[in-house]
Design a protein around this motif. Structure first.
Motif, PDB file in Angstrom:
ATOM      1  N   LEU A  23       0.825  -1.209   0.000  1.00 19.41           N
ATOM      2  CA  LEU A  23       0.000   0.000   0.000  1.00 19.41           C
ATOM      3  C   LEU A  23       0.862   1.262   0.000  1.00 19.41           C
ATOM      4  O   LEU A  23       0.609   2.196  -0.772  1.00 19.41           O
ATOM      5  N   ILE A  24       1.875   1.291   0.835  1.00 16.35           N
ATOM      6  CA  ILE A  24       2.749   2.469   0.888  1.00 16.35           C
ATOM      7  C   ILE A  24       3.456   2.663  -0.453  1.00 16.35           C
ATOM      8  O   ILE A  24       3.561   3.791  -0.949  1.00 16.35           O
ATOM      9  N   THR A  25       3.905   1.583  -1.061  1.00 22.38           N
ATOM     10  CA  THR A  25       4.571   1.667  -2.364  1.00 22.38           C
ATOM     11  C   THR A  25       3.595   2.145  -3.442  1.00 22.38           C
ATOM     12  O   THR A  25       3.928   3.017  -4.259  1.00 22.38           O
ATOM     13  N   TRP A  26       2.395   1.619  -3.421  1.00 25.76           N
ATOM     14  CA  TRP A  26       1.360   2.005  -4.399  1.00 25.76           C
ATOM     15  C   TRP A  26       1.048   3.491  -4.262  1.00 25.76           C
ATOM     16  O   TRP A  26       0.966   4.222  -5.256  1.00 25.76           O
ATOM     17  N   LEU A  27       0.892   3.970  -3.008  1.00 24.86           N
ATOM     18  CA  LEU A  27       0.608   5.386  -2.775  1.00 24.86           C
ATOM     19  C   LEU A  27       1.759   6.275  -3.242  1.00 24.86           C
ATOM     20  O   LEU A  27       1.526   7.381  -3.746  1.00 24.86           O
ATOM     21  N   TYR A  28       2.978   5.791  -3.100  1.00 25.28           N
ATOM     22  CA  TYR A  28       4.142   6.544  -3.590  1.00 25.28           C
ATOM     23  C   TYR A  28       4.032   6.764  -5.102  1.00 25.28           C
ATOM     24  O   TYR A  28       4.272   7.867  -5.603  1.00 25.28           O
ATOM     25  N   TYR A  29       3.641   5.728  -5.831  1.00 26.46           N
ATOM     26  CA  TYR A  29       3.548   5.852  -7.283  1.00 26.46           C
ATOM     27  C   TYR A  29       2.347   6.704  -7.710  1.00 26.46           C
ATOM     28  O   TYR A  29       2.354   7.283  -8.794  1.00 26.46           O
ATOM     29  N   LEU A  30       1.333   6.797  -6.848  1.00 22.15           N
ATOM     30  CA  LEU A  30       0.157   7.614  -7.165  1.00 22.15           C
ATOM     31  C   LEU A  30       0.269   9.059  -6.689  1.00 22.15           C
ATOM     32  O   LEU A  30      -0.483   9.926  -7.140  1.00 22.15           O
ATOM     33  N   ALA A  31       1.177   9.343  -5.783  1.00 21.09           N
ATOM     34  CA  ALA A  31       1.290  10.674  -5.181  1.00 21.09           C
ATOM     35  C   ALA A  31       1.521  11.737  -6.255  1.00 21.09           C
ATOM     36  O   ALA A  31       2.309  11.527  -7.180  1.00 21.09           O
ATOM     37  N   PRO A  32       0.845  12.862  -6.131  1.00 24.03           N
ATOM     38  CA  PRO A  32       1.000  13.938  -7.122  1.00 24.03           C
ATOM     39  C   PRO A  32       2.300  14.718  -6.890  1.00 24.03           C
ATOM     40  O   PRO A  32       2.299  15.787  -6.306  1.00 24.03           O
ATOM     41  N   LEU A  33       3.385  14.152  -7.341  1.00 19.98           N
ATOM     42  CA  LEU A  33       4.698  14.787  -7.180  1.00 19.98           C
ATOM     43  C   LEU A  33       5.002  15.622  -8.424  1.00 19.98           C
ATOM     44  O   LEU A  33       5.917  15.342  -9.184  1.00 19.98           O
ATOM     45  N   ASP A  34       4.207  16.677  -8.606  1.00 25.14           N
ATOM     46  CA  ASP A  34       4.370  17.500  -9.799  1.00 25.14           C
ATOM     47  C   ASP A  34       4.831  18.914  -9.482  1.00 25.14           C
ATOM     48  O   ASP A  34       4.779  19.795 -10.320  1.00 25.14           O
ATOM     49  N   TYR A  35       5.296  19.118  -8.256  1.00 28.24           N
ATOM     50  CA  TYR A  35       5.854  20.418  -7.901  1.00 28.24           C
ATOM     51  C   TYR A  35       7.369  20.273  -7.844  1.00 28.24           C
ATOM     52  O   TYR A  35       7.907  19.177  -7.773  1.00 28.24           O
ATOM     53  N   GLY A  36       8.053  21.380  -7.916  1.00 24.58           N
ATOM     54  CA  GLY A  36       9.510  21.356  -7.957  1.00 24.58           C
ATOM     55  C   GLY A  36      10.140  21.148  -6.591  1.00 24.58           C
ATOM     56  O   GLY A  36       9.463  21.122  -5.563  1.00 24.58           O
ATOM     57  N   PHE A  37      11.438  21.011  -6.611  1.00 29.66           N
ATOM     58  CA  PHE A  37      12.196  20.884  -5.369  1.00 29.66           C
ATOM     59  C   PHE A  37      12.448  22.286  -4.832  1.00 29.66           C
ATOM     60  O   PHE A  37      12.957  23.150  -5.533  1.00 29.66           O
ATOM     61  N   GLY A  38      12.092  22.483  -3.609  1.00 26.07           N
ATOM     62  CA  GLY A  38      12.280  23.790  -2.977  1.00 26.07           C
ATOM     63  C   GLY A  38      11.805  23.715  -1.541  1.00 26.07           C
ATOM     64  O   GLY A  38      11.811  22.642  -0.919  1.00 26.07           O
TER      65      GLY A  38
END
Length: 174
Positions: A23-38
């Motif tokens: 579940l944690i791995t699945w959520l990682y792949y679904l997480a909206p990581l579309d913002y930059g590093f800052g």
């Protein structure tokens, strides 16, 4: 029949542990990581690490009160370690997306998770390595945090198991 109950209980705990990792791995792949590093990414990592610490503290109490503290500790590790790794993998992924030259190659989510696990397992860098100061600093933070997780958290969870076992009534028989 008693043996079956024990095997069923162990199997249930193992399935829950494996399911939690999935579940944690699945959520990682679904997480909206579309913002930059800052600042947002750094604050998210710091907040996630605080959440991780709170989770570990809560798990200590749950282990100490559990009927089967060893199995409960297994569940705790199956939640805590993947969460810890996903926090760093997400941060590495964001850094790589924002600054592709931060690592020896741009990182996909899988690459970032692989790198986080590589750092955690202390097997050394092979095909992916931090290539700039920010990536090296972030990797160093993970290395120090890894030592804390492996040393302190494991010791605390083991202590909770011992407390849980000592609270159980003596069992008679073979």
């Amino acid at each position: 029949m008693g043996g079956r109950v024990r095997v069923g209980g162990v199997l249930g705990h193992l399935l829950l542990a494996v399911g939690t990792v999935g579940l944690i791995t699945w959520l990682y792949y679904l997480a909206p990581l579309d913002y930059g590093f800052g600042a947002v990414a750094v604050l998210a990592l710091a907040g996630g690490l605080l959440l991780f610490g709170g989770l570990v503290l809560w798990q200590v109490g749950a282990i100490a009160r559990a009927v089967h503290p060893r199995l409960r500790a297994l569940e705790a590790m199956a939640t805590a370690v993947p969460l810890f790794l996903v926090l760093f993998a997400s941060t590495y992924f964001l850094l790589s997306r924002d600054r592709p030259m931060s690592f020896s190659e741009p990182l996909t989510r899988t690459d970032a998770l692989y790198f986080a696990v590589t750092v955690f397992a202390t097997v050394g860098f092979g095909d992916i390595a931090p290539a700039d100061g920010t990536a090296r600093a972030l990797t160093t933070v993970q290395m120090v945090a890894d030592l804390i997780v492996v040393g302190l958290v494991a010791k605390v969870l083991l202590g909770a198991v011992q407390t849980g076992l000592s609270r159980q009534p003596e069992r008679s028989g073979p």
